[in-house]
Write a protein that holds these residues in place. Sequence first.
Motif, short mmCIF file in Angstrom:
data_model
loop_
_atom_site.label_atom_id
_atom_site.label_comp_id
_atom_site.label_asym_id
_atom_site.label_seq_id
_atom_site.Cartn_x
_atom_site.Cartn_y
_atom_site.Cartn_z
N ALA A 132 5.48 -0.33 -8.57
CA ALA A 132 4.75 0.81 -9.14
C ALA A 132 3.71 0.30 -10.13
CB ALA A 132 5.70 1.78 -9.82
N GLN A 133 2.42 0.55 -9.87
CA GLN A 133 1.35 0.05 -10.72
C GLN A 133 1.30 0.81 -12.05
OE1 GLN A 133 -0.66 -2.62 -10.04
NE2 GLN A 133 0.63 -2.91 -8.24
N ILE A 134 0.81 0.14 -13.09
CA ILE A 134 0.56 0.81 -14.37
C ILE A 134 -0.40 1.96 -14.13
CG2 ILE A 134 -0.33 0.54 -16.72
CD1 ILE A 134 2.23 -1.05 -16.15
N SER A 163 -10.04 -3.06 -11.61
CA SER A 163 -10.11 -1.96 -10.66
C SER A 163 -9.08 -2.31 -9.60
CB SER A 163 -11.51 -1.87 -10.05
OG SER A 163 -12.48 -1.60 -11.01
N GLY A 164 -7.85 -1.84 -9.78
CA GLY A 164 -6.77 -2.20 -8.89
C GLY A 164 -5.44 -2.26 -9.61
N GLY A 165 -5.46 -2.49 -10.92
CA GLY A 165 -4.21 -2.54 -11.66
C GLY A 165 -4.27 -3.50 -12.83
N LEU A 166 -3.10 -3.78 -13.41
CA LEU A 166 -2.99 -4.67 -14.55
C LEU A 166 -2.56 -6.05 -14.08
CD1 LEU A 166 -2.90 -5.08 -17.68
CD2 LEU A 166 -0.47 -4.43 -17.55
N ARG A 180 -1.97 -10.37 -15.52
CA ARG A 180 -1.98 -11.36 -16.59
C ARG A 180 -2.32 -12.71 -15.98
NH1 ARG A 180 2.67 -14.32 -16.46
NH2 ARG A 180 4.49 -13.40 -15.45
N PHE A 181 -2.84 -13.61 -16.80
CA PHE A 181 -3.29 -14.91 -16.33
C PHE A 181 -2.20 -15.94 -16.60
CE2 PHE A 181 -5.85 -18.87 -17.04
CZ PHE A 181 -6.32 -19.00 -15.73
N ASP A 182 -1.77 -16.68 -15.56
CA ASP A 182 -0.68 -17.63 -15.73
C ASP A 182 -1.16 -19.06 -15.94
OD1 ASP A 182 -1.49 -18.54 -13.25
OD2 ASP A 182 0.39 -18.07 -12.22
N GLY A 183 -2.45 -19.22 -16.18
CA GLY A 183 -3.03 -20.55 -16.36
C GLY A 183 -3.80 -21.04 -15.17
N LYS A 184 -3.50 -20.43 -14.01
CA LYS A 184 -4.20 -20.81 -12.78
C LYS A 184 -4.70 -19.61 -11.99
CE LYS A 184 -1.57 -25.10 -12.12
NZ LYS A 184 -0.66 -25.85 -11.20
N ALA A 185 -3.94 -18.52 -12.04
CA ALA A 185 -4.27 -17.36 -11.22
C ALA A 185 -3.88 -16.09 -11.96
CB ALA A 185 -3.56 -17.44 -9.87
N PHE A 186 -4.28 -14.93 -11.39
CA PHE A 186 -3.99 -13.62 -11.97
C PHE A 186 -2.78 -13.02 -11.27
CE2 PHE A 186 -8.49 -14.50 -12.51
CZ PHE A 186 -8.63 -14.31 -13.88
N VAL A 187 -1.78 -12.64 -12.07
CA VAL A 187 -0.51 -12.14 -11.57
C VAL A 187 -0.44 -10.64 -11.85
CG1 VAL A 187 1.99 -12.29 -11.73
CG2 VAL A 187 0.59 -14.36 -11.96
N ASN A 188 -0.19 -9.87 -10.82
CA ASN A 188 -0.11 -8.42 -10.98
C ASN A 188 1.11 -8.02 -11.81
OD1 ASN A 188 0.70 -5.60 -8.90
ND2 ASN A 188 -0.84 -5.67 -10.51
N VAL A 189 0.89 -7.13 -12.78
CA VAL A 189 1.97 -6.61 -13.64
C VAL A 189 2.16 -5.14 -13.30
CG1 VAL A 189 2.76 -6.22 -15.98
CG2 VAL A 189 1.41 -8.25 -15.46
N THR A 190 3.29 -4.82 -12.74
CA THR A 190 3.61 -3.44 -12.41
C THR A 190 4.40 -2.81 -13.55
OG1 THR A 190 5.71 -3.98 -11.36
CG2 THR A 190 3.73 -4.13 -9.99
N GLN A 191 4.85 -1.58 -13.35
CA GLN A 191 5.67 -0.94 -14.39
C GLN A 191 6.96 -1.72 -14.63
OE1 GLN A 191 6.27 3.20 -13.47
NE2 GLN A 191 4.07 3.66 -13.47
#
Length: 358
Positions: free
Chosen positions: A53-55, A338-341, A343-354
């Motif tokens: 479930a996206q933020i 535009s797509g959701g929240l 966070r950056f793990d040092g190499k890539a962007f990781v989707n943060v859901t609820q």
Amino acid sequence: MPSTFSCPILLLLFVSMFIASCSGHQATGPSAKNSPVSEGPQVPVRGAGLGTAQIAEYVVAVFEDGKGHLWFGTMNHGVARYDGRTLTYFTEKDGLCGDTIHSIAEDRDGALWFGGHAGACKYDGKSFTRFFDTEGRVGTDRSGTIWVSTSDGVHRHDGTSFTRFDIPLATERPAAYSIRPGRVTFQLEDSKGNLWFGTDGHGAIRYDGRSFTQFTKKEGLCSNTVWSILEDRQGRVWFTCIQAYQPATTGDGGVCYYDGRTFTRFPDVAGLSENDIYTMYEERSGNLWIGATRVGAYRYDGKTFTLFKDTDRPDLTVNFGVQAMLEDRNGTLWFGFSGGLFRFDGKAFVNVTQGGPW
């Protein structure tokens, strides 16, 4: 020298948001409407198994308050607060100034301010007090004073009431603009005490306490529609610009900085010129992050631009529309897409859901 005087691609939410607000009625001035709040829906994040479930589909503001709580402004879902354990949503039903929130600020007394489609409002932890009746953007200067920019002009709050801050602009309509011709927004107070304002069609305006100075494409800006302004730790003032869409697209835009004498652009870096650039951010290390629409996010260490575009949800980041950035007190970098929240793990962007990962 600067002069001195005494919607075709709705890729990012900000464009569609302001177009929506343009169709509304004009502001009638700051009205104070107090609404006690019974906190909105609460999502017990940890151990809830909420999975995917996206933020929100669009996360357009990310802010950390003085207590370390994270706030996420969304399109159509109000604002969400994560306190380290629970995700809580506040909406217009709770007194929030609309369900689209694109700017968040905290005043010197610790009260939170929100700006969105339907005005601006103040949250003291117990109730919302609502001001204005049309789209408003909130921000603070170096002293923590709240500024609200609306279609009716720019207003400064003295802790009790608002005072309009008049900014002289050319009376004629700009030859090209993006959304609302001549619209002015307060952006920042720099380290020298200058106030900076962005406009739609008239470039950037600097106020030094005595006079106003206008900067346009003639002086070196990437376009005359300035979306955001940032001062780095070296004292350089950076501008993100988008192209004009009215009466026709101008094909300009990009990112540039002003060192007090000249403007510097980056035409050789893919996506940093002739592009709509909405967001940039300086992390504590001094690195600058720039969201390059349709290209990725650049990290700039003062010498080299490093591009990051890998995500674990490429289906949510097709156009790579970065709308908000924040480094929290723990050093985590958060990105509203535009797509959701993410966070950056040092190499890539990781989707943060609820349900995380937080």
